[in-house]
Motif scaffolding. Structure first.
Motif, mmCIF file in Angstrom:
data_model
loop_
_atom_site.group_PDB
_atom_site.id
_atom_site.type_symbol
_atom_site.label_atom_id
_atom_site.label_comp_id
_atom_site.label_asym_id
_atom_site.label_seq_id
_atom_site.Cartn_x
_atom_site.Cartn_y
_atom_site.Cartn_z
ATOM 1 N N UNK A 246 0.825 -1.218 0.000
ATOM 2 C CA UNK A 246 0.000 0.000 0.000
ATOM 3 C C UNK A 246 0.855 1.262 0.000
ATOM 4 N N UNK A 247 2.045 1.197 0.573
ATOM 5 C CA UNK A 247 2.947 2.356 0.514
ATOM 6 C C UNK A 247 3.412 2.603 -0.915
ATOM 7 N N UNK A 248 3.770 1.534 -1.608
ATOM 8 C CA UNK A 248 4.206 1.671 -3.004
ATOM 9 C C UNK A 248 3.058 2.201 -3.866
ATOM 10 N N UNK A 249 1.855 1.705 -3.583
ATOM 11 C CA UNK A 249 0.648 2.114 -4.302
ATOM 12 C C UNK A 249 0.429 3.620 -4.067
ATOM 13 N N UNK A 250 0.451 4.043 -2.821
ATOM 14 C CA UNK A 250 0.195 5.442 -2.460
ATOM 15 C C UNK A 250 1.272 6.370 -3.021
ATOM 16 N N UNK A 251 2.518 5.886 -3.018
ATOM 17 C CA UNK A 251 3.634 6.711 -3.513
ATOM 18 C C UNK A 251 3.715 6.653 -5.042
ATOM 19 N N UNK A 252 2.842 5.888 -5.672
ATOM 20 C CA UNK A 252 2.859 5.655 -7.113
ATOM 21 C C UNK A 252 4.266 5.233 -7.568
ATOM 22 N N UNK B 135 -0.445 1.424 -15.581
ATOM 23 C CA UNK B 135 -1.531 2.287 -16.061
ATOM 24 C C UNK B 135 -2.223 3.004 -14.888
ATOM 25 N N UNK B 136 -2.471 2.275 -13.826
ATOM 26 C CA UNK B 136 -3.157 2.868 -12.655
ATOM 27 C C UNK B 136 -2.268 3.922 -11.998
ATOM 28 N N UNK B 137 -0.998 3.589 -11.797
ATOM 29 C CA UNK B 137 -0.106 4.513 -11.078
ATOM 30 C C UNK B 137 0.314 5.697 -11.938
ATOM 31 N N UNK B 138 0.213 5.551 -13.255
ATOM 32 C CA UNK B 138 0.609 6.654 -14.148
ATOM 33 C C UNK B 138 -0.408 7.791 -14.104
ATOM 34 N N UNK B 139 -1.601 7.502 -13.609
ATOM 35 C CA UNK B 139 -2.640 8.534 -13.553
ATOM 36 C C UNK B 139 -2.287 9.564 -12.478
ATOM 37 N N UNK B 140 -1.970 10.809 -12.886
ATOM 38 C CA UNK B 140 -1.546 11.788 -11.886
ATOM 39 C C UNK B 140 -2.674 12.164 -10.926
ATOM 40 N N UNK B 141 -3.908 11.871 -11.318
ATOM 41 C CA UNK B 141 -5.043 12.172 -10.432
ATOM 42 C C UNK B 141 -5.404 10.984 -9.536
ATOM 43 N N UNK C 258 -10.326 8.016 -1.289
ATOM 44 C CA UNK C 258 -11.227 9.178 -1.334
ATOM 45 C C UNK C 258 -12.523 8.924 -0.555
ATOM 46 N N UNK C 259 -12.391 8.374 0.621
ATOM 47 C CA UNK C 259 -13.556 8.164 1.490
ATOM 48 C C UNK C 259 -14.382 6.939 1.131
ATOM 49 N N UNK C 260 -14.107 6.308 -0.025
ATOM 50 C CA UNK C 260 -14.819 5.085 -0.403
ATOM 51 C C UNK C 260 -14.050 3.874 0.113
ATOM 52 N N UNK C 261 -14.800 2.872 0.547
ATOM 53 C CA UNK C 261 -14.134 1.667 1.058
ATOM 54 C C UNK C 261 -14.176 0.534 0.039
ATOM 55 N N UNK C 262 -13.049 -0.142 -0.054
ATOM 56 C CA UNK C 262 -12.974 -1.400 -0.791
ATOM 57 C C UNK C 262 -12.512 -2.459 0.214
ATOM 58 N N UNK C 263 -12.750 -3.710 -0.116
ATOM 59 C CA UNK C 263 -12.204 -4.781 0.722
ATOM 60 C C UNK C 263 -11.365 -5.666 -0.192
ATOM 61 N N UNK C 264 -10.207 -6.067 0.318
ATOM 62 C CA UNK C 264 -9.237 -6.742 -0.548
ATOM 63 C C UNK C 264 -8.752 -8.055 0.033
ATOM 64 N N UNK C 265 -8.433 -8.963 -0.880
ATOM 65 C CA UNK C 265 -7.712 -10.190 -0.571
ATOM 66 C C UNK C 265 -6.335 -10.054 -1.211
ATOM 67 N N UNK C 266 -5.295 -10.142 -0.418
ATOM 68 C CA UNK C 266 -3.944 -10.162 -0.960
ATOM 69 C C UNK C 266 -3.316 -11.509 -0.636
ATOM 70 N N UNK C 267 -2.843 -12.205 -1.665
ATOM 71 C CA UNK C 267 -2.245 -13.527 -1.477
ATOM 72 C C UNK C 267 -0.743 -13.421 -1.731
ATOM 73 N N UNK C 268 0.032 -13.901 -0.763
ATOM 74 C CA UNK C 268 1.487 -13.868 -0.844
ATOM 75 C C UNK C 268 2.037 -15.291 -0.849
#
Lengths: 136, 136
Positions: free
Chosen positions: A18-24, A61-67, A94-104
């Protein structure tokens, strides 16, 4: 490694995601996904993606979006099944909740992502005291 | 067991899950979920459920609904990670598509469910000739 340390390492890998995701940070994200196993990914509303090329292209593609809004991980719960780790958590975007499964998958002393699915969810449970962000 | 037979057994367990779901057979569904591992479940739009009691109560509630529509599994793809099996598939419910992650744990010669997440999806890929339902 003790069961507790094992689960802590799994939560650490999940937090790094999630840190990598947030930091794009696509390089950091790439390093977190397994290179030894075929990887899979289901973004909300997307078809199921399979294979490293397809999955990493989707993240690029997702992380390239500056917005792209920031993402926050809440209430992660880790479950170790031998050499596979499951983390279920909420994602706040943005205040919306998702629920996730992450498999390692265990690779040496680290846990590498092999699958991620996120979908719409009701609001996550209130953070416990340990989860409340501390001021830096 | 060969890798192919192993994957076939995993797809068989996944199919049994959807058959029990469609038949609203709670006893068959219960038997497919692990009793050896803690189980998890994320129904579309629900919070993450944890523990056998909570997960089975949710299925009892879903299957008890006499208006529950039929569910059809499409395009399942199985991935074996040692003693854990992942199946990604589409679910067709009254013409709406969901996409699901089903996580199984090897128990003896069978695969038992330990986690299920389903969420909204675009329409699944067209069935391949082998997947096209045959007349009975």
């Amino acid at each position: 490694m003790s069961a507790i340390a094992d689960r802590e390492a799994l939560l650490f890998a999940n937090e790094a995601f999630y840190q990598a995701f947030s930091a794009r940070d696509i390089a950091a994200l790439d390093a977190l996904w397994s290179k030894a196993e075929p990887v899979l990914c289901i973004h909300p509303g997307w078809p199921a993606l399979a294979g490293r090329d397809e999955v990493m292209a989707s993240w690029t593609r997702i992380l390239a979006n500056p917005d792209a809004p920031k993402i926050e991980c809440r209430a992660p719960r880790a479950h170790v099944l031998g050499d596979v780790g499951l983390v279920l958590c909420y994602e706040l975007i943005s205040g919306q909740a998702l629920v996730a499964t992450n498999v390692f998958r265990r690779e040496g002393r680290t846990w590498k992502l092999v699958h991620h699915q996120a979908g719409p969810a009701p609001p996550p449970p209130a953070p416990t005291p340990e989860e409340t962000p501390r001021p830096n």
